[in-house]
Design an enzyme around this catalytic site. Sequence first.
Site, PDB file in Angstrom:
ATOM      1  N   HIS A  15       0.687  -1.146   0.165  1.00 59.57           N
ATOM      2  CA  HIS A  15      -0.130   0.031  -0.051  1.00 59.57           C
ATOM      3  C   HIS A  15       0.678   1.202  -0.084  1.00 59.57           C
ATOM      4  O   HIS A  15       0.423   2.306  -0.068  1.00 59.57           O
ATOM      5  CB  HIS A  15      -0.821  -0.013   1.077  1.00 59.57           C
ATOM      6  CG  HIS A  15      -0.475   0.234   2.515  1.00 59.57           C
ATOM      7  ND1 HIS A  15       0.540  -0.496   2.953  1.00 59.57           N
ATOM      8  CD2 HIS A  15      -0.484   1.334   3.368  1.00 59.57           C
ATOM      9  CE1 HIS A  15       0.978  -0.069   4.199  1.00 59.57           C
ATOM     10  NE2 HIS A  15       0.464   1.153   4.583  1.00 59.57           N
ATOM     11  N   VAL A  19       1.613   1.740  -7.133  1.00 57.38           N
ATOM     12  CA  VAL A  19       0.290   1.302  -7.626  1.00 57.38           C
ATOM     13  C   VAL A  19      -0.486   1.070  -6.249  1.00 57.38           C
ATOM     14  O   VAL A  19      -1.799   1.497  -6.232  1.00 57.38           O
ATOM     15  CB  VAL A  19       0.201  -0.060  -8.339  1.00 57.38           C
ATOM     16  CG1 VAL A  19      -0.977  -0.355  -8.734  1.00 57.38           C
ATOM     17  CG2 VAL A  19       1.039   0.281  -9.609  1.00 57.38           C
ATOM     18  N   TYR A 140      11.473 -12.161 -13.774  1.00 52.48           N
ATOM     19  CA  TYR A 140      10.276 -11.647 -13.091  1.00 52.48           C
ATOM     20  C   TYR A 140       9.330 -12.030 -13.972  1.00 52.48           C
ATOM     21  O   TYR A 140       8.029 -12.238 -13.545  1.00 52.48           O
ATOM     22  CB  TYR A 140      10.542  -9.996 -13.444  1.00 52.48           C
ATOM     23  CG  TYR A 140       9.457  -9.146 -12.990  1.00 52.48           C
ATOM     24  CD1 TYR A 140       9.069  -9.105 -11.670  1.00 52.48           C
ATOM     25  CD2 TYR A 140       8.522  -8.586 -13.941  1.00 52.48           C
ATOM     26  CE1 TYR A 140       8.176  -8.607 -11.241  1.00 52.48           C
ATOM     27  CE2 TYR A 140       7.405  -7.684 -13.544  1.00 52.48           C
ATOM     28  CZ  TYR A 140       7.270  -7.673 -12.066  1.00 52.48           C
ATOM     29  OH  TYR A 140       6.359  -6.799 -11.617  1.00 52.48           O
ATOM     30  N   LYS A 144       5.397 -13.599 -12.484  1.00 51.61           N
ATOM     31  CA  LYS A 144       4.214 -13.078 -12.725  1.00 51.61           C
ATOM     32  C   LYS A 144       3.208 -13.905 -13.536  1.00 51.61           C
ATOM     33  O   LYS A 144       2.056 -13.920 -13.073  1.00 51.61           O
ATOM     34  CB  LYS A 144       4.326 -11.647 -13.425  1.00 51.61           C
ATOM     35  CG  LYS A 144       5.027 -10.403 -12.497  1.00 51.61           C
ATOM     36  CD  LYS A 144       3.912 -10.278 -11.337  1.00 51.61           C
ATOM     37  CE  LYS A 144       4.521  -9.174 -10.413  1.00 51.61           C
ATOM     38  NZ  LYS A 144       3.793  -9.031  -9.191  1.00 51.61           N
ATOM     39  N   PRO A 167      -0.984  -4.659 -15.961  1.00 52.32           N
ATOM     40  CA  PRO A 167      -0.741  -3.089 -16.315  1.00 52.32           C
ATOM     41  C   PRO A 167       0.421  -3.163 -17.271  1.00 52.32           C
ATOM     42  O   PRO A 167       1.538  -3.809 -17.311  1.00 52.32           O
ATOM     43  CB  PRO A 167      -0.542  -2.606 -15.184  1.00 52.32           C
ATOM     44  CG  PRO A 167      -0.089  -3.464 -13.965  1.00 52.32           C
ATOM     45  CD  PRO A 167      -0.728  -4.656 -14.444  1.00 52.32           C
ATOM     46  N   HIS A 183      12.198   2.593 -13.092  1.00 46.02           N
ATOM     47  CA  HIS A 183      11.641   2.344 -14.561  1.00 46.02           C
ATOM     48  C   HIS A 183      12.048   3.646 -15.572  1.00 46.02           C
ATOM     49  O   HIS A 183      12.548   4.656 -14.963  1.00 46.02           O
ATOM     50  CB  HIS A 183      10.311   2.020 -14.542  1.00 46.02           C
ATOM     51  CG  HIS A 183       9.718   0.901 -14.127  1.00 46.02           C
ATOM     52  ND1 HIS A 183       9.063   0.651 -13.080  1.00 46.02           N
ATOM     53  CD2 HIS A 183      10.003  -0.332 -14.526  1.00 46.02           C
ATOM     54  CE1 HIS A 183       8.918  -0.754 -12.499  1.00 46.02           C
ATOM     55  NE2 HIS A 183       9.377  -1.091 -13.748  1.00 46.02           N
ATOM     56  N   ASP A 323      18.304  -1.954 -24.858  1.00 49.79           N
ATOM     57  CA  ASP A 323      16.775  -1.451 -25.374  1.00 49.79           C
ATOM     58  C   ASP A 323      15.837  -2.098 -24.764  1.00 49.79           C
ATOM     59  O   ASP A 323      14.622  -1.633 -24.303  1.00 49.79           O
ATOM     60  CB  ASP A 323      16.878  -1.361 -26.788  1.00 49.79           C
ATOM     61  CG  ASP A 323      17.344  -0.024 -27.251  1.00 49.79           C
ATOM     62  OD1 ASP A 323      17.204   1.053 -26.895  1.00 49.79           O
ATOM     63  OD2 ASP A 323      17.691  -0.031 -28.624  1.00 49.79           O
TER      64      ASP A 323
END
Length: 362
Positions: A15, A19, A140, A144, A167, A183, A323
């Site tokens: 929290h 996000v 990662y 997910k 997302p 990011h 990239d």
Amino acid sequence: MTTLSKNAKIYVAGHRGLVGSAIWNNLKARGFHNLVGRTHAELDLLDCVAVRQFFDQEQPDAVVLAAAHVGGIMANLQYRADFIYQNLQIQQNVIGESYRHGVKKLLFLGSTCIYPREAPQPMRENCLLTSPLEYTNEPYAIAKIAGLKMCESFNLQYGTNYIAVMPTNLYGPNDNFHLENSHVLPAMIRKMHLAHCLHTGDRAALARDLNKRPVNGVDGHAPYELQLEALAHYGITPTQLTLWGTGKPMREFLWSEEMADASVHVLLHVDFKDTFEPGTKDVRNCHINVGTGHEVSIRQVAEMVQKTVGYNGTVAWDAEKPDGTLRKLTDVSKLHALGWHHTIEIDEGVARLYRWYLDNLD
């Protein structure tokens, strides 16, 4: 439909993050005030015993799993074991205890990096697991994928109501502005701001930034020469800012508060049965893409940031840096069919984030 009353107890894992904090605020704005959150210091989600004790004590009605170990390209490359182990462990603990404690509704947050490197563009939910993943973030992504498959599998075997949303690239308030492990967009905003401070000779603004977020142990009280040395390591000098890669990759960006709104919309109005066609024999790919459906090049984003910050120095590109995937555009038709559309475009979002950054330096 599983409905949540305004006094339902909702646990938001993560929290304080980008996000999670936005989802928390969105729920409060909608009249949900029986919210539960724990900082990492208060509850280590890697500790299965601690997580079980937390669920025993709190008995939440719904769970939003926004906690994750995240980072940019270089972090994903360097800390591959951390990314797969920690995310699998968090998911295992939170989803497992949610089931054991009869949680009515769970929302799992993933990422569009779950899709193959060469996925057809825009990426539909059904292209999952159709070809190899992007190497840089494979650990990662696998974690997910495992999380969304856990949700799907619990629903199919036990009749639970766990929804997974994927997302696109997010940015917004409470973002991570670390110069290497964050990011692309928040890192770019901070680099451009620091380059602007150096280029204009605004040492007070530079010191203010470094006091808030020291770079390699160098803060605003350090000698100016040390500050210059620390920033030069990241391509930030008084005359030039060097950004990673070629600037050619195309990316889709979504304002985090809009991601939160989409997430809460799904939590309140979408059930598992709504995520696939009735009569489907092999139920899979029940996750939901969350994005804008629009893309822009990293170079174009840099130009927006440069204009917003007002930086008049030179912007160069280091093609030796990776990239990543060249295109990652989501197909959001499923989300639109479920009743949600974005409203904030990237140029407005960049201006908003820079304002937030400046307003929160003290």
